[in-house]
Design a protein around this motif. Structure first.
Motif, PDB file in Angstrom:
ATOM      1  N   ALA A  39       0.833  -1.204   0.000  1.00 49.39           N
ATOM      2  CA  ALA A  39       0.000   0.000   0.000  1.00 49.39           C
ATOM      3  C   ALA A  39       0.868   1.255   0.000  1.00 49.39           C
ATOM      4  CB  ALA A  39      -0.910   0.007   1.219  1.00 49.39           C
ATOM      5  N   LEU A  40       0.418   2.246  -0.727  1.00 49.74           N
ATOM      6  CA  LEU A  40       1.073   3.545  -0.672  1.00 49.74           C
ATOM      7  C   LEU A  40       0.917   4.116   0.736  1.00 49.74           C
ATOM      8  CD1 LEU A  40      -0.239   5.053  -4.026  1.00 49.74           C
ATOM      9  CD2 LEU A  40       2.114   4.388  -3.522  1.00 49.74           C
ATOM     10  N   PRO A  41       1.847   4.921   1.172  1.00 53.64           N
ATOM     11  CA  PRO A  41       1.711   5.522   2.502  1.00 53.64           C
ATOM     12  C   PRO A  41       0.553   6.522   2.526  1.00 53.64           C
ATOM     13  CG  PRO A  41       3.575   6.466   1.365  1.00 53.64           C
ATOM     14  CD  PRO A  41       3.070   5.336   0.506  1.00 53.64           C
ATOM     15  N   ASP A  42       0.023   6.769   3.697  1.00 49.97           N
ATOM     16  CA  ASP A  42      -1.067   7.734   3.838  1.00 49.97           C
ATOM     17  C   ASP A  42      -0.703   9.083   3.234  1.00 49.97           C
ATOM     18  OD1 ASP A  42      -2.570   5.815   5.155  1.00 49.97           O
ATOM     19  OD2 ASP A  42      -2.126   6.607   7.150  1.00 49.97           O
ATOM     20  N   SER A  43       0.549   9.475   3.355  1.00 48.31           N
ATOM     21  CA  SER A  43       0.973  10.780   2.837  1.00 48.31           C
ATOM     22  C   SER A  43       0.767  10.893   1.322  1.00 48.31           C
ATOM     23  CB  SER A  43       2.423  11.066   3.203  1.00 48.31           C
ATOM     24  OG  SER A  43       3.259  10.023   2.767  1.00 48.31           O
ATOM     25  N   ALA A  44       0.813   9.786   0.595  1.00 53.92           N
ATOM     26  CA  ALA A  44       0.577   9.816  -0.851  1.00 53.92           C
ATOM     27  C   ALA A  44      -0.866  10.192  -1.164  1.00 53.92           C
ATOM     28  CB  ALA A  44       0.901   8.458  -1.469  1.00 53.92           C
ATOM     29  N   ARG A  45      -1.760   9.868  -0.256  1.00 55.80           N
ATOM     30  CA  ARG A  45      -3.178  10.174  -0.449  1.00 55.80           C
ATOM     31  C   ARG A  45      -3.565  11.539   0.128  1.00 55.80           C
ATOM     32  NH1 ARG A  45      -3.161   4.568  -0.668  1.00 55.80           N
ATOM     33  NH2 ARG A  45      -4.682   3.789  -2.159  1.00 55.80           N
ATOM     34  N   TRP A  50       4.057  14.716  -2.058  1.00 56.34           N
ATOM     35  CA  TRP A  50       4.562  13.344  -2.120  1.00 56.34           C
ATOM     36  C   TRP A  50       4.826  12.953  -3.577  1.00 56.34           C
ATOM     37  CZ3 TRP A  50       3.858   8.431  -4.005  1.00 56.34           C
ATOM     38  CH2 TRP A  50       4.489   7.402  -3.317  1.00 56.34           C
ATOM     39  N   TRP A  51       4.072  13.535  -4.487  1.00 60.02           N
ATOM     40  CA  TRP A  51       4.151  13.204  -5.908  1.00 60.02           C
ATOM     41  C   TRP A  51       5.093  14.123  -6.685  1.00 60.02           C
ATOM     42  CZ3 TRP A  51       2.193   8.663  -7.095  1.00 60.02           C
ATOM     43  CH2 TRP A  51       1.214   8.131  -6.249  1.00 60.02           C
ATOM     44  N   ALA A  52       5.833  14.971  -5.996  1.00 54.66           N
ATOM     45  CA  ALA A  52       6.732  15.923  -6.655  1.00 54.66           C
ATOM     46  C   ALA A  52       7.805  15.188  -7.460  1.00 54.66           C
ATOM     47  CB  ALA A  52       7.375  16.834  -5.621  1.00 54.66           C
ATOM     48  N   ASN A  53       8.218  15.819  -8.535  1.00 55.68           N
ATOM     49  CA  ASN A  53       9.220  15.246  -9.447  1.00 55.68           C
ATOM     50  C   ASN A  53      10.628  15.698  -9.062  1.00 55.68           C
ATOM     51  OD1 ASN A  53       7.402  13.885 -11.322  1.00 55.68           O
ATOM     52  ND2 ASN A  53       6.677  15.943 -11.754  1.00 55.68           N
ATOM     53  N   ASP A  54      10.999  15.486  -7.828  1.00 55.78           N
ATOM     54  CA  ASP A  54      12.281  15.974  -7.335  1.00 55.78           C
ATOM     55  C   ASP A  54      13.129  14.809  -6.836  1.00 55.78           C
ATOM     56  OD1 ASP A  54      14.395  17.417  -6.379  1.00 55.78           O
ATOM     57  OD2 ASP A  54      13.275  18.395  -4.770  1.00 55.78           O
ATOM     58  N   ALA A  55      13.845  14.186  -7.736  1.00 55.47           N
ATOM     59  CA  ALA A  55      14.682  13.044  -7.364  1.00 55.47           C
ATOM     60  C   ALA A  55      15.819  13.461  -6.432  1.00 55.47           C
ATOM     61  CB  ALA A  55      15.257  12.381  -8.610  1.00 55.47           C
ATOM     62  N   LYS A  56      16.262  14.703  -6.535  1.00 53.21           N
ATOM     63  CA  LYS A  56      17.369  15.180  -5.706  1.00 53.21           C
ATOM     64  C   LYS A  56      16.968  15.339  -4.244  1.00 53.21           C
ATOM     65  CE  LYS A  56      19.636  17.352  -9.561  1.00 53.21           C
ATOM     66  NZ  LYS A  56      20.018  18.584 -10.204  1.00 53.21           N
ATOM     67  N   SER A  57      15.660  15.283  -3.971  1.00 52.06           N
ATOM     68  CA  SER A  57      15.180  15.422  -2.598  1.00 52.06           C
ATOM     69  C   SER A  57      15.509  14.189  -1.762  1.00 52.06           C
ATOM     70  CB  SER A  57      13.667  15.637  -2.593  1.00 52.06           C
ATOM     71  OG  SER A  57      13.016  14.449  -3.053  1.00 52.06           O
ATOM     72  N   GLY A  58      15.845  13.098  -2.449  1.00 49.50           N
ATOM     73  CA  GLY A  58      16.130  11.853  -1.740  1.00 49.50           C
ATOM     74  C   GLY A  58      14.900  10.999  -1.500  1.00 49.50           C
ATOM     75  N   HIS A  59      13.746  11.446  -1.974  1.00 48.50           N
ATOM     76  CA  HIS A  59      12.520  10.656  -1.827  1.00 48.50           C
ATOM     77  C   HIS A  59      12.560   9.483  -2.811  1.00 48.50           C
ATOM     78  CE1 HIS A  59      10.481  13.440   0.886  1.00 48.50           C
ATOM     79  NE2 HIS A  59      11.101  14.383   0.205  1.00 48.50           N
ATOM     80  N   SER A  60      12.532   8.294  -2.261  1.00 52.63           N
ATOM     81  CA  SER A  60      12.733   7.103  -3.087  1.00 52.63           C
ATOM     82  C   SER A  60      11.663   6.934  -4.150  1.00 52.63           C
ATOM     83  CB  SER A  60      12.831   5.852  -2.218  1.00 52.63           C
ATOM     84  OG  SER A  60      11.694   5.717  -1.395  1.00 52.63           O
TER      85      SER A  60
END
Length: 88
Positions: A39-45, A50-60
């Motif tokens: 399941a996606l985490p609650d924060s995704a909903r 959570w859906w930002a296109n920022d790979a440099k943020s370190g968000h997997s």
């Protein structure tokens, strides 16, 4: 960065997007959960960032789709849908 993504939690999403040849993919949160196997985490909903296109943020999760060459768009938290677009 790709090696880290391939070892990470969101590797199934990376693999799925990396194999797609279309330029766009409209999907649901449920479809993503089936691909991921969890399941996606609650924060995704709850939080659009959570859906930002920022790979440099370190968000997997963002690393998974951006390293595969995709960006998110049209995220609808209420309908639980979004569009992935392949980067040129």
């Amino acid at each position: 960065m790709e090696a880290a993504v391939r070892r990470g939690k969101y590797a199934p999403l990376f693999d799925y997007l990396d194999s797609k040849r279309e330029g766009e993919w409209r999907t649901t949160f449920g479809d993503l959960e089936r691909i991921l196997g969890f399941a996606l985490p609650d924060s995704a909903r709850l939080y659009r960032p959570w859906w930002a296109n920022d790979a440099k943020s370190g968000h997997s999760q963002a690393m998974a789709w951006t390293v595969a060459g995709w960006k998110t768009a049209n995220v609808d938290l209420e309908a639980e849908t979004l569009l992935f677009r392949r980067e040129a």
